[in-house]
Scaffold this active site. Sequence first.
Site, PDB file in Angstrom:
ATOM      1  N   GLY A  28       0.852  -1.193   0.000  1.00  0.00           N
ATOM      2  CA  GLY A  28       0.000   0.000   0.000  1.00  0.00           C
ATOM      3  C   GLY A  28       0.881   1.233   0.000  1.00  0.00           C
ATOM      4  N   ILE A  33      -1.076   7.115   3.447  1.00  0.00           N
ATOM      5  CA  ILE A  33      -0.107   6.828   4.515  1.00  0.00           C
ATOM      6  C   ILE A  33       1.162   6.250   3.890  1.00  0.00           C
ATOM      7  CG2 ILE A  33       0.343   5.457   6.592  1.00  0.00           C
ATOM      8  CD1 ILE A  33      -2.784   5.327   6.918  1.00  0.00           C
ATOM      9  N   GLY A  34       0.961   5.366   2.903  1.00  0.00           N
ATOM     10  CA  GLY A  34       2.078   4.616   2.323  1.00  0.00           C
ATOM     11  C   GLY A  34       3.194   5.490   1.769  1.00  0.00           C
ATOM     12  N   ARG A 101     -11.679   7.299   6.146  1.00  0.00           N
ATOM     13  CA  ARG A 101     -13.008   7.635   6.664  1.00  0.00           C
ATOM     14  C   ARG A 101     -13.464   8.991   6.177  1.00  0.00           C
ATOM     15  NH1 ARG A 101     -14.149   8.211  12.726  1.00  0.00           N
ATOM     16  NH2 ARG A 101     -11.937   8.545  13.165  1.00  0.00           N
ATOM     17  N   ASP A 157      -2.141   6.360  18.719  1.00  0.00           N
ATOM     18  CA  ASP A 157      -2.889   6.693  19.937  1.00  0.00           C
ATOM     19  C   ASP A 157      -1.927   7.149  21.039  1.00  0.00           C
ATOM     20  OD1 ASP A 157      -5.329   5.906  18.740  1.00  0.00           O
ATOM     21  OD2 ASP A 157      -4.800   3.815  19.105  1.00  0.00           O
ATOM     22  N   ARG A 160      -0.615  10.655  20.077  1.00  0.00           N
ATOM     23  CA  ARG A 160      -1.632  11.681  20.377  1.00  0.00           C
ATOM     24  C   ARG A 160      -1.720  11.909  21.880  1.00  0.00           C
ATOM     25  NH1 ARG A 160      -5.708   9.095  16.010  1.00  0.00           N
ATOM     26  NH2 ARG A 160      -5.288  10.530  14.308  1.00  0.00           N
ATOM     27  N   HIS A 184      -8.011   0.282  18.855  1.00  0.00           N
ATOM     28  CA  HIS A 184      -7.780   1.519  18.103  1.00  0.00           C
ATOM     29  C   HIS A 184      -9.081   2.030  17.471  1.00  0.00           C
ATOM     30  CE1 HIS A 184      -5.915   4.564  15.675  1.00  0.00           C
ATOM     31  NE2 HIS A 184      -6.413   4.023  14.576  1.00  0.00           N
ATOM     32  N   MET A 235      -0.111   9.286  10.989  1.00  0.00           N
ATOM     33  CA  MET A 235      -0.189   7.822  10.985  1.00  0.00           C
ATOM     34  C   MET A 235       1.095   7.231  10.406  1.00  0.00           C
ATOM     35  SD  MET A 235      -1.856   5.239  11.917  1.00  0.00           S
ATOM     36  CE  MET A 235      -3.622   5.144  12.082  1.00  0.00           C
TER      37      MET A 235
END
Length: 321
Positions: A28, A33-34, A101, A157, A160, A184, A235
């Site tokens: 990916g 992100i990749g 999302r 997480d 953050r 998560h 991420m």
Amino acid sequence: MEEKKTVMGRENCRGKGGKAGFKVAILGAAGGIGQSLSLLMKMNPLVSLLHLYDVVNAPGVTADVSHMDTGAVVKGFLGAKQLEDALKGMDLVIIPAGVPRKPGMTREMTSLKSMLGLLRHYVKGNPVNSTVAIAAEVFKKAGTYDPKKLLGVTTLDVARANTFVAEVLGLDPREVDVLVVGGHAGVTILPLLSQVKPPSSFTPSEIEYLTNRIQNGGTEVVEAKAGAGSATLSMAYAAAKFADACLRGLRGDANVIECSFVASHVVTELPFFATKVRLGRIGAEEEYQLGPLNEYERVGLEKAKEELAGSIQKGVDFIRK
Ligand code: LMR
């Protein structure tokens, strides 16, 4: 020491300049992100060979990243026919592939329908709470499942939590260490603020604010991007940080401890749980208990477990049914 040499000798390859290092594949690599993750892994001095795989645009990302004058040799792989070659001989495989999302969607809404194709493709995503169970089932079917080597990345997480807690305490985030357990997504992300390092106390309203912000960090980014996707840069940073820890563990470094969503035996009755694990030559070698919880955290843990149980079961049923 002797064992370390053997492991390195067997697993390593020689990159530019003849330096020993690890072989890492990103599946990916051309995604949101990749691409950033490919950049960050090309900068990691522990990596000598970087395989960048995707179903589209892998050659472009590979050409681009390969011009960086760091040690890792980069090779691109495009489409299902090249997936096997992309994976052959790798020490570490990172899968950031997913479907972002949109505002108003939960992580589960993005995943279970639209991610099935991707996951089947790669492990014959998000949310980690279900996809780790899906990957485990796929590996079980293939007779290749090793629970110590399947790790869900929950490092964002923790990043953050460190950032938001540091803001409240007026500290540099690098000085802060927050344990985040569970999973998560939403209430399954459980920051244990009573165990923050350096030891700190929070008012009830600070606890409420921090817990909500940490649990909804992903949604904060989704809403700020207003339909243009979810967190990609932070991420990728988190995945690169976790991958670096995995590589240090594989190298045989002592005390490499990170939170990760893994097959769990001692922490709760659930088959998977995010907790602190020690990373070593064979993967997640040891998981750690949660430590003392206060009443607020005990209530949070029950909520987290209830939701996690359902998400894990969904993942298992996805493959079995
Ligand atoms: C995140 O935590 O930012 C990711 O899981 C993406 C998302 O959908 O929230």
